[in-house]
Design an enzyme around this catalytic site. Structure first.
Site, short mmCIF file in Angstrom:
data_model
loop_
_atom_site.label_atom_id
_atom_site.label_comp_id
_atom_site.label_asym_id
_atom_site.label_seq_id
_atom_site.Cartn_x
_atom_site.Cartn_y
_atom_site.Cartn_z
N ASN A 9 4.90 -45.08 -64.81
CA ASN A 9 4.58 -44.18 -63.71
C ASN A 9 5.02 -42.78 -64.10
O ASN A 9 6.21 -42.47 -64.08
CB ASN A 9 5.29 -44.65 -62.43
CG ASN A 9 5.06 -43.71 -61.26
OD1 ASN A 9 4.16 -42.87 -61.28
ND2 ASN A 9 5.87 -43.86 -60.23
N TRP A 10 4.06 -41.92 -64.43
CA TRP A 10 4.39 -40.57 -64.86
C TRP A 10 4.83 -39.67 -63.71
O TRP A 10 5.33 -38.57 -63.96
CB TRP A 10 3.18 -39.95 -65.56
CG TRP A 10 2.93 -40.47 -66.94
CD1 TRP A 10 3.67 -41.40 -67.63
CD2 TRP A 10 1.85 -40.11 -67.81
NE1 TRP A 10 3.12 -41.62 -68.87
CE2 TRP A 10 2.00 -40.84 -69.01
CE3 TRP A 10 0.77 -39.24 -67.70
CZ2 TRP A 10 1.11 -40.72 -70.08
CZ3 TRP A 10 -0.12 -39.12 -68.75
CH2 TRP A 10 0.04 -39.85 -69.93
N LYS A 11 4.59 -40.10 -62.47
CA LYS A 11 4.93 -39.30 -61.29
C LYS A 11 4.27 -37.92 -61.41
O LYS A 11 3.18 -37.80 -61.95
CB LYS A 11 6.44 -39.24 -61.10
CG LYS A 11 7.06 -40.64 -61.03
CD LYS A 11 8.51 -40.63 -60.63
CE LYS A 11 9.05 -42.06 -60.57
NZ LYS A 11 10.45 -42.11 -60.08
N HIS A 96 5.07 -46.83 -53.28
CA HIS A 96 6.24 -46.48 -54.08
C HIS A 96 7.33 -45.94 -53.17
O HIS A 96 7.06 -45.32 -52.14
CB HIS A 96 5.85 -45.43 -55.13
CG HIS A 96 6.91 -45.18 -56.15
ND1 HIS A 96 7.98 -44.35 -55.91
CD2 HIS A 96 7.07 -45.65 -57.42
CE1 HIS A 96 8.75 -44.31 -56.97
NE2 HIS A 96 8.22 -45.09 -57.92
N GLU A 98 9.13 -43.45 -53.27
CA GLU A 98 9.03 -42.02 -52.99
C GLU A 98 7.95 -41.73 -51.95
O GLU A 98 8.08 -40.79 -51.16
CB GLU A 98 8.76 -41.26 -54.30
CG GLU A 98 9.96 -41.30 -55.23
CD GLU A 98 9.64 -41.07 -56.69
OE1 GLU A 98 10.58 -41.14 -57.51
OE2 GLU A 98 8.45 -40.84 -57.02
N GLU A 168 11.73 -52.37 -56.24
CA GLU A 168 12.46 -51.14 -56.54
C GLU A 168 13.77 -51.10 -55.76
O GLU A 168 13.74 -50.85 -54.55
CB GLU A 168 11.65 -49.92 -56.11
CG GLU A 168 10.33 -49.69 -56.78
CD GLU A 168 9.71 -48.40 -56.28
OE1 GLU A 168 9.77 -47.41 -57.03
OE2 GLU A 168 9.23 -48.35 -55.14
N GLY A 174 17.50 -43.04 -60.32
CA GLY A 174 17.93 -41.66 -60.45
C GLY A 174 19.26 -41.35 -59.80
O GLY A 174 19.57 -40.19 -59.54
N SER A 214 15.00 -48.11 -62.82
CA SER A 214 15.54 -47.45 -64.03
C SER A 214 15.56 -48.38 -65.23
O SER A 214 16.57 -48.50 -65.93
CB SER A 214 16.94 -46.89 -63.76
OG SER A 214 16.90 -45.91 -62.74
N GLY A 235 9.68 -45.50 -64.94
CA GLY A 235 9.59 -44.09 -64.58
C GLY A 235 9.83 -43.19 -65.77
O GLY A 235 8.96 -42.98 -66.61
N GLY A 236 11.04 -42.66 -65.88
CA GLY A 236 11.35 -41.67 -66.92
C GLY A 236 11.05 -42.12 -68.33
O GLY A 236 10.60 -41.33 -69.17
#
Length: 253
Positions: A9-11, A96, A98, A168, A174, A214, A235-236
């Protein structure tokens, strides 16, 4: 057998040129790393989708990060599932953490989005999970059950069998906090049991449940070794071609 999925997921990251470059690297690096039921997916910002679809072929599948709940209409700035499908996507992330937190998306709304995605032959990656307060007060199983019940458990068995679930732990995204593999497995097993209660053992056994807290090259092997963890929503680490590829390779280690 259920699929082993690593979904990046590049967000809201990477401009157009950066996205093309990173995706090209990932396609070349994972080309020989997937076997059998393994699937690599990149869920990119909308501006990238059509161009990436032309680069990925069947090596890396493509997904969107969200879709609107309506087929079309006067919804300025939104993207429909039909548009996403026409751009070459196979997957779409729904709910998601977010989106739930920053855009106040409810379970009822997410069910609408899931339905419209399925109607357009997209595979929903439906996200659920608890906050730090819910983890600390011990209500996390109730929270997760409610998210399932009010969301995807309203689907028919046939439709639900097309859905991927992503767990999640919001408190481990984060924040510097980390869910142990045992904590992750505990919740994944709970989710699979809830699916079995709702839809039966066969559907439960064939539902892919991804871990989205993460996940990185250092912890992927331990997480993916758990009985009920079928991959990750990354994610990251998906913004670095080597990290993402190393996570994909974990299944072959």
């Amino acid at each position: 057998m259920r699929k082993q999925i690593v979904a990046g997921n590049w967000k809201m990251n990477l401009d157009y040129t950066e996205g093309i470059s990173l995706f090209s690297e990932i396609v070349n690096m994972v080309r020989d790393e997937q076997k059998g039921t393994q699937v690599a997916v990149i869920c990119a910002p909308f501006i990238h989708l059509n161009s990436l679809a032309k680069l990925g072929g069947t090596t890396v599948r493509l997904g969107a990060q969200n879709c609107h709940q309506n087929e079309s209409g006067a919804f300025t700035g939104e993207i429909s599932a039909k548009m996403i499908k026409s751009a070459g996507c196979e997957y779409v992330i729904i709910g998601h953490s977010e989106r739930r937190q920053y855009f106040a998306e409810s379970d009822a709304l997410l069910l609408e989005k899931t339905n419209i995605a399925l109607q357009n032959n997209l595979i929903p990656i439906f996200c659920i999970g608890e906050t730090l307060d819910e983890r600390n007060n011990g209500s996390y199983f109730d929270v997760i059950k409610s998210q399932l019940t009010q969301g995807v458990f309203a689907l028919s068995a046939e439709d639900f069998s097309k859905v991927v679930i992503a767990y999640e732990p919001v408190w481990a995204i984060g924040t510097g906090l980390t869910a142990s593999s045992a904590q992750a497995q505990e919740v994944h097993a709970f989710i699979r049991q809830e699916i079995a209660t709702q839809y039966g053992d066969d559907i439960a056994a064939n539902t892919s449940i991804l871990y989205g807290g993460s996940c990185n090259p250092k912890n992927a092997a331990e997480l993916f070794a758990q009985e009920d963890i079928d991959g990750g929503l990354i994610g990251g680490a998906s913004l670095k071609s080597r990290d993402f590829t190393d996570i994909v390779k974990t299944f072959n280690a």
